[in-house]
Structure formats: C-alpha cells, structure tokens
Motif scaffolding. Structure first.
Motif: not given
Lengths: 352, 352
Positions: B203-209, B235-241, B244-249, B257-266
């Motif tokens: 999961y890649i989120g925007g700003a948390p909260g 497997l959870v990364a917080w970034t911006s909406f 660029e945020g998506g690239r970093a996340g 270590t064990e990569p995901p098979d799916a990435v859900v983006c906010a």
DNA sequence: CTGAAAGCGCTTACAG
DNA sequence: CTGAAAGCGCTTACAG
C-alpha cells in the motif's frame, strides 16, 4: 434615532447577525455614525467628496459593524448584478475550467462574481442557457468556442449585457474577442521538429474545417513551407479529436509508402492514440518516430514518453476576457470592438 | 392605463427590449392582461389560487412579451438570491468540476444558479471567500473537503445560509453532509485483487492521517483482514498524493526483502508514479506486479497499461449536495442534520 | 377569486 | 460638504 441606536448596539453586541434577521443595514451604519444614509453611500462608492473626518468615522463604523451592502437592493437600484458569466460546452473540460479560474481571478478583485454555465454542443442548450443568463441580468457574458448563432449573440447584446467571444471573427455588434495564437503555436512546434532534423512530418487532424483544427493545420503548412518542405498528401489524415481517432490516423500515416519520421497531432488526445499505435507497432518514440500533441492537458505529462506539446494559455484567456468585460462595464462603454490574441508556449518533453 | 398599454405594445413590437431600457416589467404584463400585479405575481408563484381563465390569459401575455422577473427586485423582497455556492481548494481539479456540474444540473432545474469559488488550501483564503459568499446572500453553500474551521462554518449558518459539507463528522449546527464510501471502495478494490490471487499486497498512501487517505487505508486493512492476510509493515509506504510520491513509494515497497505482487495506491497519480518505477525496473504490469489507483481521473485510462481504479462519484456528490440544500430552502427547513453516503464503483482495466 | 398599497435596502437626482 | 426623499421592480400582508 434612539431606537435605531439601540438596535445597532444590539446587533453589534450579539455576535453580529443572527439568522439574517439582525443584518446590518446602511441605515444602521448611518445612525451609528451620526450621518445620513446618503453620506454612507457616498463613502462606499466614492462618487462624491466626503470630509476626511466624516469619512474616517463612517469607515470605522462600517468596519466595526461588519456592514456589507445588500446586493439585491443595490442591483435593483443600479440595474447591475456585478456578476460575470462564462458559457462553455463542457464544464469538466480542464481548458474551460482554467478559463473560468482566470476570469474569477480578475472578477473577484473587482468584487464581481463569476458563474460558469454548461451548454453542451448537441441540442439547443445554448439559447436556453443564454436566456437564463440574460434573465438573471448577468452584466457580462463570455461565450466559448461554439456554434453560437448570430441570433444567440444578438440576444446578449440586445439585453444590454456586454459580450466577449473566445474565437471567431471580429465584427461590430458582436462584442470583443479573445483568442489564442493557434497558427503561430503550431508553426513553432513544427519548426521545432524541423530544427531537430525531422523531415517527413505527418499531420493528424481532427474534423477538417472546425475552428481550432483549421488554424493549427495552417500553422503546420506554413512551417513546412518556410522550411522548404512539401506537404505530402499521404502524410495527412483527418479523423476526430479523440484517442481512437489518433490510433486510426496514426495507422494510416505510418503505413504510407514512405513512412514519416514525425507525426504532428492536432491535440493531445490524438497524440496519445498515436502513441498507442506506435507502441503496438514496436516503433520507439521519439527515436523511430517523433509524436507531438497540442493543448498540454494533464495527461500529456503523465503518459510515457511524455508528450511534447503546446500550452494553451487558457487561464490567461479567462483573465483577458474578464478584463475586457470590466473595461466596458466600469470604464466607458464606447470604443470599437477589440481583439486580444494570446501567444502559445512550446512545451518540449520526451516524445519529440 | 393607455400610456402603459402603448409602452407595452411598443416593447412587444420593437424586437423586445432594446438596451435593457424597454425591459418588460410585471406592471406591463398586468396592464396587458387587464389584471393587477398582485394577480400576475400569484400566477407566477402559484401561492394563491387564480381562476383558470385569468391564469391562462396572464400566462399567455407572459409568454408573448417574454417576461422574466427581475432577480434583484425579487431578491430584495424575498431575501433570497436563488443561488447556490460551492467552495473548493482548486477549481481546475476534475473532481471539483464534476461536483459543480452535478450541483448545476439540479440547481438549474429549480431555476437556481451555481457559483463555484476557489479558495486554495494555503493561506487564509477560505474565510475571505466565505465572507464574500455570505455578503452576496448566497442561499446555500457547499464546502468541499477542507481544513474548514468551526468558525468558518458557523459564519455560514449564522448568516442564514444553508450549509452542506463534503465529508467530516455529522454534528448539529454544522449542516448536512455528503460523502463517498471511501473505505468500502478501497475494500472492494483490494478484495478484487485477492480474488485474482494476489497475496502480497503493498500500500502506498498519501500523507498519513489526512481524511480521504485515512479512510482508504482503513479499507485496505479491512480487506486484508477479511482475507486472512497480514498487513506487512515493510509493504506500507507513506508519501504524497503525487506522481513523484508514487515513484518514491514504489521504489520503497518494491525493494522489500520479499517484494509484493501487487501495489495498491491511495490515488491515481501515485499509481502512475508507481507505473514509472515498475517500467524503469523492467517489471511487467500486471504480470509481475499489479498496480491500482483510486479516483479514476482522465489520465487513468490514458496511461499504459490503463489503470484499474475506483470511480469517485463526484457528479453524484454534487447532485446530492444541491438536493439537500434545495430541500432545506424550498421545503421545511427543520429536521435533524442528514448525511448521504454514495457508493464508489470499481473500474477494472489492464493494470490489475 | 382579486386588488391597493406598503416596504424590502439601496443609489442618486435635487436642494441647500 | 451634506441630507431628505423618490424610486428601482418585485412580493405579501391586509382587505374585500
């Protein structure tokens, strides 16, 4: 006077205006400041000299009571609504909203409101929307690029509303015009390609003869001409302003006997469709074939490779249109119809 | 009477209303129909019975002369402007314009106008815009998802304007609420992935909260829980909406270590950034890794592969908000605060 | 079922 | 430099 003062004190006291009932009126300001409503009105409008001390006192009271003139009362008296209107075919189209944003920026600074109305191209929506705006006594109306009939436009000017059109010929009685330099924009874009040594430059247009498309195509031809390059008939395809159209158009020109090394598209959506076709054919962009768009919609920078395109100065168009309207409304109304032409800006990215 | 009739005949004759001078007024209609203005007014409003024959005659004259009541005069009398307002942080954002379009659809049918005002998040724009709308006596105001303070909202209700908020808690004195079922939407999306046998879902989120992000993340967690899947911290990364945020996340979660098979983006922009990262890493989507967005912006269907995402029912939100406002304005105002929750819709495309 | 008249809150000649 | 009063075009008690 006594009763009035008490009322005012009460309003002032009681956390200002409860339920619109205790709304402060000009008479409240006048009695609190110990002047006539005439004077308060003139302090507000500046249309008559007021002694410095009186002015200061009145302004203080206005501040303190948070007085705001009632727009309906003012409008009834002045026959003005201090409202500008924008009519566009599609309210969700980013160009149109950028135009609206530009108008609002200027309008708000002059205490005008902006309303944007959607009147889809299909069906007789435009006359109905214009009727509504005229009925509403909107002071100035901006009509987007449309099949607006002479009759529609006459209806606006006959009602006394000021008119600005976004495109079309400049003619007396049809209001002022604001438009982007489409031909020049496309000329720059194609010249950019020529400067990068592309020589067989194809063109995919939207529907032929339609206003923005026609001007963009003229820019393409002019740039080739300037470069001493011929316009190859087999490298020109006419389709629709959609991604699907771009796919079809690109298939046509890329299968020419002698294929192009660049494909210029009449807008970004067409270019994105052309990108699809190139990708499907295994043609690397821009190495094997360059592809360009026009307008710089949000997706232009989000697709891969990012589109080289031309920025449509929509916000600036909105600003200019609002300013033109305000000039007619606030300044003297006279003077011949004016046209403002806004320069486009080349946005070079990865695709060309 | 004679003079009045002549005037009317003249207006009627002379191609109706020249320069707003000859504008037809209720008194013109009354004299032409041979009734009082009172009766014309009641024909218009339907607030008092009028005999069938009189009504028919008056309606005919209204038609014939093209009479339209002056909104300022009416507004001054009724203390209503028949105008709805929408305040959003960014007027060019497609969601916001879709909300505006939905409001307008409902409003226009009731002869209300809609004005949409931009008040950027940064700086103290919101109080100023609210002040303007309140000063304008806008009947009902929709406030978008914001850091609107209690004071801002109070200012609206205290002025007598009706209020609808797009999100936030339902509380007395804060108006009605319309919101989308964000949690449920994300739940469906993640369940869709589980149904397609993806198991390590990042999961890649925007700003948390922040409001929408928080709810979407809750849907993600709930769906994993339901499927009996753990939430892996790495497997959870917080970034911006943003893209660029998506690239970093994506870089972060794909290097686990064990990569995901799916990435859900906010949201979709984050997903488009994740697509960039996957492409750069040579990871085929969706074969090696699935990627999903949220919102269904235009670009979601234009990028390649097209994004699987969730449609934000913005237009429907606008419709509901306008309806809520009109209910309070036209019907009885009473009744407790209401909340309308709108379902999202899964949009399966190529990326997952 | 219908009408005469007051009044909504301003601006602006008119008067001094 | 300032004020009293008319009037913008409607709606709505009040009256019949």
């Amino acid at each position: 006077m006594t009763s009035n003062t008490r009322t005012t004190a009460l309003d002032n006291n009681g956390r200002l205006m409860v339920h619109g009932a205790g709304r402060i009126k000009i008479v409240d300001v006048a009695s609190e400041a110990g002047v006539s409503v005439t004077t308060v009105s003139h302090v507000l409008s500046g249309r008559r000299p007021v002694s410095a001390s009186t002015r200061a006192r009145v302004e203080d009271v206005i501040q303190r009571l948070g007085y705001q003139a009632d727009p309906s009362a003012r409008g009834l008296r002045t026959q003005r609504t201090r409202t500008l209107g924008l009519v566009v075919p599609d309210i969700t189209n980013p160009f149109n909203t950028a135009i609206a944003a530009g108008m609002q920026e200027i309008a708000l600074a002059h205490e005008y409101l902006t309303v944007v109305c959607e009147a889809p191209m299909d069906g007789p929506h435009l006359p109905e929307v214009i009727r509504q705006l005229v009925a509403r006594r909107i002071d100035g109306i901006v009509v987007g690029r449309y099949g607006a009939t002479r009759q529609d436009l006459d209806r606006i000017t006959a009602s006394g509303s000021k008119l600005v059109r976004l495109g079309g010929p400049l003619a007396p009685g049809l209001g002022d015009v604001v438009r982007a330099a489409e031909t020049e924009g496309m000329y720059d874009l194609v010249s950019h390609l020529v400067g990068r040594d592309y020589r067989r430059i194809a063109y995919i247009g939207g529907a032929p003869g339609v206003e923005p498309g026609e001007e963009r195509f003229a820019g393409y031809r002019k740039a080739l001409e300037t470069a001493g390059l011929p316009v190859h008939q087999e490298l020109v395809a006419w389709t629709s302003f959609t991604r699907e159209g771009g796919r079809a158009g690109a298939t046509a020109v890329l299968n020419a006997t002698e294929p192009p090394d660049a494909v210029v598209c009449a807008n970004d959506l067409i270019a994105i469709g052309a990108l699809d076709t190139a990708r499907a054919a295994g043609l690397r962009v821009p190495d094997r074939v360059a592809i360009t768009g026009y307008d710089d919609i949000e997706a232009a920078s989000l697709v891969s490779p990012a589109l080289t395109t031309v920025l449509n100065p929509a916000r600036e168009i909105g600003r200019s249109a609002a300013q033109l309207l305000l000039d007619r409304l606030e300044g003297e109304d006279s003077g011949p119809a004016r046209e403002i032409v806004l320069a486009h800006r080349l946005v070079p990215r990865e695709s060309a």
